[in-house]
Structures are given as C-alpha cells and as structure tokens.
Design a protein around this motif. Structure first.
Motif, PDB file in Angstrom:
ATOM      1  N   PHE A   2      -6.436   1.932  -5.545  1.00  0.00           N
ATOM      2  CA  PHE A   2      -6.914   1.362  -6.194  1.00  0.00           C
ATOM      3  C   PHE A   2      -8.375   0.912  -4.852  1.00  0.00           C
ATOM      4  N   LEU A   3      -7.504   0.483  -4.100  1.00  0.00           N
ATOM      5  CA  LEU A   3      -7.785   0.390  -2.538  1.00  0.00           C
ATOM      6  C   LEU A   3      -8.562   0.977  -1.726  1.00  0.00           C
ATOM      7  N   LEU A   4      -7.696   2.011  -1.840  1.00  0.00           N
ATOM      8  CA  LEU A   4      -8.231   3.362  -0.917  1.00  0.00           C
ATOM      9  C   LEU A   4      -9.439   4.346  -1.458  1.00  0.00           C
ATOM     10  N   VAL A   5      -9.398   4.031  -2.613  1.00  0.00           N
ATOM     11  CA  VAL A   5     -10.250   4.387  -4.015  1.00  0.00           C
ATOM     12  C   VAL A   5     -12.036   4.160  -3.840  1.00  0.00           C
ATOM     13  N   ALA A   6     -11.697   2.769  -3.829  1.00  0.00           N
ATOM     14  CA  ALA A   6     -12.702   2.107  -3.547  1.00  0.00           C
ATOM     15  C   ALA A   6     -13.994   2.324  -1.352  1.00  0.00           C
ATOM     16  N   LEU A   7     -12.052   2.676  -0.725  1.00  0.00           N
ATOM     17  CA  LEU A   7     -13.106   2.832   0.109  1.00  0.00           C
ATOM     18  C   LEU A   7     -13.669   4.319   0.661  1.00  0.00           C
ATOM     19  N   THR A   8     -12.777   5.093   0.170  1.00  0.00           N
ATOM     20  CA  THR A   8     -13.124   6.102   0.459  1.00  0.00           C
ATOM     21  C   THR A   8     -14.920   6.486  -0.475  1.00  0.00           C
TER      22      THR A   8
END
Length: 185
Positions: free
Chosen positions: A112-118
């Motif tokens: 979730f964190l990496l998707v939000a950052l992407t």
C-alpha cells in the motif's frame, strides 16, 4: 537476525528469474554510479571554490538530484534484499501459518505504501513537467525518482510475495518477510 545485505546467498526468485537477476545487477551498478557521480560533483564544487576561487551554480542542484535518485533506488534495493523495516517483535513468537500470515500482512502494508508513493510520485512528476530549476535542469527529472524507485520496490515485493505463496511450508516456516533464512528439516 537480519541478513547481511552484502552476502551472496540466494535471493529466492531474484536468482531464479534471469530478468530479475539482470535488474538486480543494474540496480547495484546504478547505485555505485550515483555514489561516484555525487562524489565527483561535490569534489568539483569544492575544487572550483577553494582552488580556482569560482563558485559553481549547478553543483548543489545536481548532487541533490543524484541523492534523490540514489535514495529511491536504494529503497527498492532494500525491499529486494529484505533489509527494510519489519515487525520483528512478533516474528520470533510466531511460526507456521501465523508467521506466513504476518509476513503477508507486512507485505500488504508495504505494498500500500509503495503504491501510494508510485501514484503520488507520478502525479508530482507531472507537476514538474514544465518547470525548470534555477540551473536549467528540468524539475521532473528529480521527481521521476519517486515513482521509479517505488515501482521497482513493488516489483521486488511482488517477487517476494510470490516466493512466500509458492514455496511456503506453513508448518516449518521460521522467519518472516524481513528475513532470508529458512529452517531445514
């Protein structure tokens, strides 16, 4: 105990899939090139100021941009090598199915964190398409590190999740997602 990031122990899918091996080599090389480039840019700024008594106008912006890229590629390498933050407090008390579930929960949160950052990084990069730094560097070049590094981290996280799902011996699992060691019987 965390794995040694410099060790050449097998990295699950990374060593089995040729494309992931190549990607890992490119990431390692890119980190080395970025570190060397930062060194050269900072050294050029120091030499120009103290030896030639001329101040460079671009060296700080270039070194900051290189550092941003190194940071976000480094995040992906951290996910790849499983040296990121993990909930180790509970991992030592869990085993089998519960440990696998805890590992999947950690991967889901990190995902979730990496998707939000992407996604957010992509939008941020779009804002910088028509902007230039005072030195004339397009702003989107710095901002592009956010979605690029985050997407690479997502790719590595997906490979680790696949490994856990495909090869999890739920009754004998010893370490969670933050660890590369497995128990042999």
């Amino acid at each position: 105990m965390k794995p040694d990031p410099r060790s050449r122990e097998p990295r699950d899918s990374i060593n089995k899939v040729a494309a992931l091996r190549v990607l890992a080599s490119v990431e390692d090389l890119l980190i080395a090139v970025l570190v060397f480039a930062i060194f050269c840019v900072v050294l050029a700024g120091i030499l120009s100021r103290f030896v030639f008594h001329v101040s460079l106008s671009w060296n700080i912006e270039v070194s900051v941009t290189l550092m941003i890229w190194m940071t976000f590629i480094g995040i992906a390498v951290g996910v790849r090598d499983k040296v990121h933050v993990a909930f180790e407090l509970f991992e030592d008390k869990l085993s089998g199915r519960w440990l696998a579930l805890a590992s999947f929960a950690q991967m889901l949160l990190m995902g979730f964190l990496l998707v939000a950052l992407t996604w957010g990084g992509w939008q941020f990069m779009q804002l910088g398409l028509n902007q230039m730094t005072p030195s004339g560097i397009p702003q989107w070049i710095s901002f592009a590190a956010i979605p690029a590094g985050s997407a690479l981290g997502l790719l590595h996280l997906a490979a680790h999740a696949w490994d856990l799902a495909a090869h999890a011996n739920l009754e004998s699992a010893q370490h969670g997602h933050g660890h590369t060691e497995t128990r042999t019987q």
